[in-house]
Design an enzyme around this catalytic site. Structure first.
Site, PDB file in Angstrom:
ATOM      1  N   CYS A  34       0.804  -1.226   0.000  1.00  0.00           N
ATOM      2  CA  CYS A  34       0.000   0.000   0.000  1.00  0.00           C
ATOM      3  C   CYS A  34       0.836   1.274   0.000  1.00  0.00           C
ATOM      4  CB  CYS A  34      -0.917   0.011   1.217  1.00  0.00           C
ATOM      5  SG  CYS A  34       0.007   0.027   2.761  1.00  0.00           S
ATOM      6  N   ASP A  36       2.359   2.606   2.535  1.00  0.00           N
ATOM      7  CA  ASP A  36       2.391   3.287   3.836  1.00  0.00           C
ATOM      8  C   ASP A  36       3.689   2.985   4.585  1.00  0.00           C
ATOM      9  OD1 ASP A  36      -0.075   4.445   3.447  1.00  0.00           O
ATOM     10  OD2 ASP A  36      -1.144   2.710   4.206  1.00  0.00           O
ATOM     11  N   CYS A  61      -2.832   2.869   7.957  1.00  0.00           N
ATOM     12  CA  CYS A  61      -4.281   2.888   8.191  1.00  0.00           C
ATOM     13  C   CYS A  61      -4.610   2.472   9.636  1.00  0.00           C
ATOM     14  CB  CYS A  61      -4.932   1.918   7.226  1.00  0.00           C
ATOM     15  SG  CYS A  61      -4.412   0.239   7.593  1.00  0.00           S
ATOM     16  N   CYS A 105      -1.082  -4.951   6.742  1.00  0.00           N
ATOM     17  CA  CYS A 105      -0.821  -3.788   7.603  1.00  0.00           C
ATOM     18  C   CYS A 105      -0.145  -4.254   8.900  1.00  0.00           C
ATOM     19  CB  CYS A 105      -2.120  -3.072   7.930  1.00  0.00           C
ATOM     20  SG  CYS A 105      -3.211  -2.886   6.512  1.00  0.00           S
TER      21      CYS A 105
HETATM   22 FE1  FES Z   1      -1.381   0.633   4.308  1.00  0.00          FE
HETATM   23 FE2  FES Z   1      -2.908  -0.541   6.114  1.00  0.00          FE
HETATM   24  S1  FES Z   1      -3.446  -0.004   4.071  1.00  0.00           S
HETATM   25  S2  FES Z   1      -0.857   0.034   6.309  1.00  0.00           S
END
Ligand code: FES
Length: 206
Positions: A34, A36, A61, A105
């Site tokens: 993702c 992140d 998230c 995640c």
């Molecule tokens: Fe990126 Fe959860 S969607 S850490």
């Protein structure tokens, strides 16, 4: 999306958020799934190797923030070796579960904890940077989650073959042609492996 009460509690009021000045170990990791990021800092007692303080910052998230909160609780007071044993499945179980498509995640948060522990050990001459081999490739593949069921592709026996020679990685996967996650899985594998200097090329056969 259905979250457990525990996920919601840790997301709304996460524990151990922030930074440590001059940390003894630290890491920032990104999720290929993702994009992140999570940063984690450690304060470690040099005599006992017990984690005496731990802080994290997440740009991820709700599931990621909740996992960051729970794993920092779980790691606090443990030795580095004990904390290295924390698996993303332990963290997800401790949160009373996560939706399958959100398991990556949890992988990101736990991966960052493990990287910060490695960083401490490397800084303190307790671990050499490990060589890169088939086992290291499999370790990375164990972080690639098949979103439909929230399990990694090695456990799901989707990985049929792994080869590594002269910097060339070859991976054979058993993923049906019509599978909606086929391209995502291949892309995620590439992102996990491309960061290693030892990897010159990656061939994924499906
Ligand atoms: Fe990126 Fe959860 S969607 S850490």
């Amino acid at each position: 999306m259905q979250y457990s009460q525990k996920v919601l509690d840790h997301f709304m009021k996460p524990h151990n958020v922030g930074k440590i000045e001059n940390p003894d170990g630290e890491a920032t990791e990104g999720s290929p799934a993702c994009g992140d990021q999570v940063t984690l800092h450690l304060r470690v007692n040099p005599e006992t190797l017990i984690i005496e303080d731990i802080k994290f910052q997440s740009y991820g998230c709700a599931s990621n923030i909740a996992t960051g909160s729970i794993i920092t609780d779980m790691a606090l007071g443990k030795t580095l070796d004990e904390a290295s044993e924390i698996h993303w499945k332990d963290a997800a179980a401790e949160l009373d579960g996560l939706p399958p498509q959100k398991m990556h995640c949890s992988v990101l948060a736990v991966d960052t904890l493990h990287a910060a522990i490695r960083n401490y050990k490397e800084r303190h001459g307790q671990a050499k940077r490990s060589g890169f081999d088939k086992e290291a490739i499999l370790d990375e593949l164990r972080k690639v989650i098949y979103p439909q069921v929230g399990e990694d592709i090695v456990t799901l026996k989707m990985v049929k073959y792994v080869g590594f020679e002269n910097g060339e990685v070859i991976i054979d996967l058993g993923v049906p042609k019509f599978d909606q996650y086929r391209d995502n899985i291949a892309e995620e594998i590439r992102e996990h492996l491309e960061k290693f200097e030892a990897v010159k090329s990656i061939e994924i056969n499906m």
